[in-house]
Write a protein that holds these residues in place. Structure first.
Motif, short mmCIF file in Angstrom:
data_model
loop_
_atom_site.label_atom_id
_atom_site.label_comp_id
_atom_site.label_asym_id
_atom_site.label_seq_id
_atom_site.Cartn_x
_atom_site.Cartn_y
_atom_site.Cartn_z
N GLY A 3 4.37 -1.32 12.21
CA GLY A 3 3.25 -0.40 12.06
C GLY A 3 2.39 -0.64 10.83
O GLY A 3 1.60 0.22 10.46
N ALA A 4 2.54 -1.80 10.19
CA ALA A 4 1.71 -2.08 9.02
C ALA A 4 0.30 -2.44 9.47
O ALA A 4 0.13 -3.16 10.44
CB ALA A 4 2.31 -3.22 8.21
N GLN B 19 -1.53 -3.86 4.65
CA GLN B 19 -0.10 -3.72 4.40
C GLN B 19 0.67 -4.97 4.83
O GLN B 19 1.63 -5.38 4.19
CB GLN B 19 0.43 -2.48 5.13
CG GLN B 19 -0.08 -1.18 4.53
CD GLN B 19 0.10 0.02 5.46
OE1 GLN B 19 0.09 -0.12 6.68
NE2 GLN B 19 0.26 1.21 4.87
N LEU C 236 3.05 -7.30 2.63
CA LEU C 236 4.41 -7.61 3.07
C LEU C 236 4.63 -9.13 3.02
O LEU C 236 5.65 -9.60 2.50
CB LEU C 236 4.63 -7.10 4.50
CG LEU C 236 6.07 -7.26 5.01
CD1 LEU C 236 6.98 -6.27 4.31
CD2 LEU C 236 6.14 -7.05 6.51
#
Ligand SMILES: Nc1ncnc2c1ncn2[C@@H]1O[C@H](COP(=O)(O)OP(=O)(O)OP(=O)(O)O)[C@@H](O)[C@H]1O
Ligand SMILES: Nc1ncnc2c1ncn2[C@@H]1O[C@H](COP(=O)(O)OP(=O)(O)OP(=O)(O)O)[C@@H](O)[C@H]1O
Ligand SMILES: [Mg+2]
Ligand SMILES: [Mg+2]
Lengths: 237, 262, 228, 228, 237
Positions: D138-139, D143, D147
């Protein structure tokens, strides 16, 4: 090949992961190692392969005790198999090349193995393009290619479909019977252990809680942990 | 384009200009000695960029420097004649010396202690190692003019064309036990660590004149003509000339440069 | 900016001039940087590989030191080698000063830490897996090392490319130990530095472009090896 | 060789002298090389990461070009930046020549290809796996990039260490655009080159040792980040 | 969540790997995807997750057709799970942090999941030190942590011991029933499919050869390939 384990202890960060007082792997037998996740099965099999140092204890291979695993005649298939970054064929050929097989013998062996495992169409495929089960099959074919006397297998059929499992079990049985290959196979599939193995070792929290003839262990477990595991209950104490 | 007005006050607050010069004036420590006094006297800061003579002149042509302090008289005069510089002034001089190993394999200190023509001839005849700047610098130009006057375009294994600064070339000659032509200031500042010594000196052909030139301010509007002029005025002043004449005496027992502003 | 355009033009002219001097400079550059990269690779890859797989006391410090020597200024490396090989130095009798051999030695000092550091860093992640695989399939130590290098080729070649990049582009070390002697130890970078210092910008850029073009060729070859 | 021992001694003396000039030089060196590494990282890591994961036409050539620019001679980078920022150059009105800002710009030209190349090379192997994982959990794009950088930190920091090593040790570029102006643009490497040229070997080595010591500190910090 | 697949085609190197004319994944169902190795199961599930581009065709999610998979409420567990290089806890927390859960809610959820999966003692363990089965369990816990509405699982229990499999199946069943999570699970274990799933899709060489109610497909396969697969024969044509 006979293997003796004596007071083998393995610790990580002070935690005891494996602790085997004594275990004798009989030459020519087909062993199943079973037990819950984290029991230490992979660690134990890697120690037998000499890839993990022991904290204490000894492992002997063959008749005369020697402590270096003879990889000319034995091998290990890892739980997460690693294929070389090249084709399927070259992966399977690698151990044969190391052993100086002739081109013709290699050609024959590879063709045979690929056919048996239903991998013929992937002969020239790059290893990183294979599916999960295909990868596992190639790793197994590579390990069996040079007809080792001792075969250590860490959950080799976890991602393989039932029909192919049947073939692989047949191949293992054949190697065991015809070439007297000693086999140790880690599996979570008790049905598979039952079908395939002559002996069973049940591991729990690093200990070989119970071992013996496969029928005996499965049908008449003496240890309550084994019994509960076979009944499929949760083992969290 | 006009200079943005908000930059103007900054300009006055911290006025500075670029002085392009050769490594000999910087490496000899002369400028380190002089410039703080200049800044104290005028409130102007000089930023010294020490490069090869060729590049210093090029920086003048490009208008990247405001004032030049170099030693290649012919090139300097051409620079002014081309309109790249305003006017050339003599500032000081020192001299070139031929240095070489104590053993003096070409025998120049015997044959020609104060005749550079004979010395170069001897070096050529004996094919002893000679390290040349090879970089189109003032020193290199001087060396070439000497070879030229004995009708030689030097070549061969003995003639080492280095393409490096004076300090490096002195070290190379020292390491190779060869001869080289150097300005006295650089030699003196390095004399301590090396084994080669002056063998030929005092020939009037070895005269090394330094000149100062303000870059033509019409090159671009960023040239600090006032700073350049202030520097020229200052370095030609009696006070500065005196400082130049004294520089080096305490350390080397003799001055490195002789002031000769008119 | 005109110098850049001029430089590109001049780069062509230089190359088609078949000027013996310029080709000598190019060949010497290639010889020195390829030789130093080659010897550095031979020294550094096994060290980096071993470091990636063994654990011992003081390893953390050693790795940090190696990383530190990635910052070794070429001038210092050159000076160090010069002091060793100079007439009065411990290896003075070998008469190495101002020779291409000296230049190679000095560049090795600069390139080895780069290849060791980058190889180590790549190997530490899956080096053990590959070594274990080699062992289980029956490879002896030498064969296992070859297997490791083969499998790590992407990382190792990137390390070698970075090392070659440093060797072919550095000027400080070769300038000091080589001396930029015309026809003897002058390489592209020392020539560029000299031209620059003489104010001949466009010719400096021309030589720089030739250097980059050669580097493109060499990297192309290494890149193709890597992609195998 | 005595110069080396002397150099070590002098390095200590230099540091405990608390000489304002020498500390100014050290601080400027740190400022310039850290700033150029910082900006290069910001520019290069996203580019290298994207290159490692995207496929497009001409990518092979682009990668080879980036590898090639790992061989960019600092003198050429310096000259290029100098021609752009010089008074009569296109950015002349910014008055950047002979300023620390110019030195940072020139070093960015040198460091960016190094970090891009090494990051690309590391990311291409497992970058897609990590990106896919990020997506499935769900990034969003930003994001996912974080990551990726977090998971690739070992490789990225090695790239940054290599880039910093190049920045802090190079002399060619900062010499040209900075001019080695005393009290203004003199950094450790230009100081070393100047001392070397003046024949003051032991002091040159002393400054070199100080440079390496500082680099050891900086790398120690980066190394600790990496090991997290 | 309803999912529609329409003329989905995926090719690698000119070879057709997946070819689905039409497939409708019903909201709230629990699907099993079965089939031999290399059938295209993993490729299909990755396409459903939008991680593999299609060569042609369309996939729609939810009621209104849209073509971007809504990862806020769905997720995928890969066949080879990838854990972040940090602790077990931080792995499981990651999707919750992305969704802005409160510290308290996160703490509760992690504790609950670790306990359910028998991983409590590994809470602060680094992910690369886990055993094969533990790794798989963490990946699964991470996927279930935020209670997705669609869960795509690629052989999630391949390396897990039988007792833990029972627990995981219970958790999946619970999520399916109580939270109406739609589940697609790829498995080679037909027993598992039987125990767990409401619907079955049998894949062979890229085609969804047969699909329908799990009992019906397993007990009365209409296609001869399905039949042979169920009988455990080799499928190599
Ligand atoms: N490097 C390590 N540091 C700490 N603990 C470790 C390390 N490696 C393994 N362990 C722990 O040792 C235990 C035994 O691991 P092992 O891989 O042998 O289990 P296993 O019986 O093979 O389990 P599975 O069936 O899940 O594969 C596990 O609980 C694991 O977390
Ligand atoms: N990048 C690729 N290039 C070429 N072929 C590929 C590529 N990726 C996958 N394949 C092939 O596509 C086929 C389907 O792969 P997929 O991983 O979907 O199979 P699967 O049904 O999940 O098998 P398994 O049960 O073994 O996991 C396989 O035969 C595989 O070799
Ligand atoms: Mg295991
Ligand atoms: Mg799959």
């Amino acid at each position: 090949m006979n293997i003796y384990l004596e007071n083998v202890i393995k610790e990580y960060e002070g935690k005891r992961i494996v602790h085997i007082d004594e275990l004798h792997i009989k030459n020519g037998a087909l062993y199943g190692f079973v037990g819950p996740n984290g029991a230490g099965k992979s660690t134990l099999i890697k120690m037998i392969a000499g890839l993990e140092p022991l904290n204490s204890g000894n492992i002997y291979y063959g008749h005369k005790p020697k402590s270096n695993p003879p990889f000319e005649i034995m091998t290990l298939v890892f739980q997460k198999p690693y294929l070389l970054r090249t084709t399927v064929e070259k992966n399977i050929l690698y151990p044969l090349r190391l052993r100086g097989w002739t081109e013709k013998a290699m050609e024959e062996r590879v063709t045979e193995l690929l056919k048996d495992m239903g991998l013929s169409e992937f002969r020239n495929q790059k290893s990183w393009k294979l599916s999960g089960g295909e990868t596992q099959k190639v790793a197994l074919a590579r390990a069996m290619s040079f007809r080792p006397k001792l075969l250590l297998l860490d959950e080799p059929t976890a991602n393989i479909d039932p029909s192919t499992i049947a073939i692989i079990e047949k191949m293992l049985r054949k190697a065991n019977q015809e070439e007297k290959t000693t086999v140790i196979i880690i599996t979570h599939n008790l049905q598979q252990a039952k079908r395939l193995c002559s002996d069973l070792v049940f591991m729990h929290r690093g200990n070989a809680v119970e071992h013996g003839d496969v029928e005996k262990v499965l049908n008449h477990p003496t240890h309550s942990l084994t019994q509960r595991f076979i009944e499929g209950e949760l083992i969290v104490d | 384009t006009r200079t943005p007005p908000e930059e103007a006050p900054e300009q006055i607050e911290n006025p500075s200009f670029i002085l392009a010069t050769t490594t000999s004036t910087q490496d000899s420590g002369l400028l380190d000695d002089l410039l703080p006094v200049f800044t104290e006297d005028t409130g102007i800061e000089a930023k010294v960029v020490a490069v090869g003579t060729g590049k210093a002149l090029q920086m003048g042509v490009d208008g990247e420097a405001d004032v030049l302090l170099v030693h290649a008289k012919a090139a300097e005069e051409a620079f002014v004649a081309n309109g790249d510089g305003l006017k050339r002034f003599d500032v000081m001089y020192n001299d070139f010396v031929v240095i070489g190993p104590k053993s003096d394999p070409a025998g120049v200190s015997e044959k020609a202690p104060n005749n550079v023509i004979d010395a170069f001839t001897a070096i050529r005849e004996t094919q002893t190692a000679f390290v040349s700047r090879g970089d189109d610098s003032g020193t290199h130009k001087k060396e070439l003019s000497i070879w030229d006057s004995i009708g030689t375009i030097p070549s061969g294994d003995w003639y080492v064309s280095a393409g490096k600064g004076m300090g490096d070339v002195i070290q190379m000659a020292n390491e190779m036990l060869g001869y080289t032509l150097t300005d006295r200031a650089t030699y003196l500042s390095m004399a301590q660590g090396i084994e080669i010594i002056p063998l030929v000196e005092g020939d009037e052909r070895l005269f090394n004149q330094y000149g100062v030139i303000a870059v033509n301010p019409e090159k671009n509007e960023m040239i600090n003509a006032e700073g350049a002029q202030a520097f020229i005025d200052w370095i030609l002043s009696e006070k500065a000339q005196e400082l130049i004449g004294e520089y080096g005496i305490s350390e080397y027992g003799e001055p490195l440069f002789v002031p000769n502003a008119k | 900016m005109g110098e850049i355009i001029l430089g590109i033009e001049e780069a062509f002219l230089l190359l088609i001039s078949f000027n013996k001097e310029i080709y000598g400079i190019i060949l010497l550059s290639l010889y020195v940087s390829l030789a130093s990269t080659f010897f550095s690779t031979i020294i550094a890859v096994p060290i980096g590989t071993a470091l990636g797989m063994r654990n011992f006391k003081g390893k953390g410090i050693l790795i940090r030191l190696i990383y530190t020597f990635m910052s070794l200024p070429p001038v210092i490396a050159g000076l160090f080698v010069f002091l060793v090989i100079m007439r009065k130095g411990p290896l003075g009798h070998l008469r190495l000063s101002f020779t291409p051999t000296a230049m190679i030695l000095a560049q090795i000092c600069i390139v080895v830490p780069i290849i060791v550091g980058l190889t180590y860093n790549g190997v530490k992640e899956k080096g053990n897996t590959i070594r274990d695989l080699g062992k289980t399939l029956g490879a002896n130590n030498r064969q296992t090392l070859f297997l490791l290098i083969y499998e790590m080729r992407i990382i190792i070649l990137a390390a070698v490319i970075a090392g070659f990049g440093r060797a072919v582009s550095e000027v400080g070390a070769v300038m000091i130990v080589g001396g930029n002697i015309k026809g003897h130890t002058r390489v592209m970078t020392t020539y560029i530095a000299m031209l620059q210092n003489m104010g001949d910008y466009s010719k400096a850029i021309a030589v720089g472009i030739v250097l980059l073009a050669l580097s493109f060729l060499i990297n192309g070859i290494l890149f193709n090896l890597q992609q195998r």
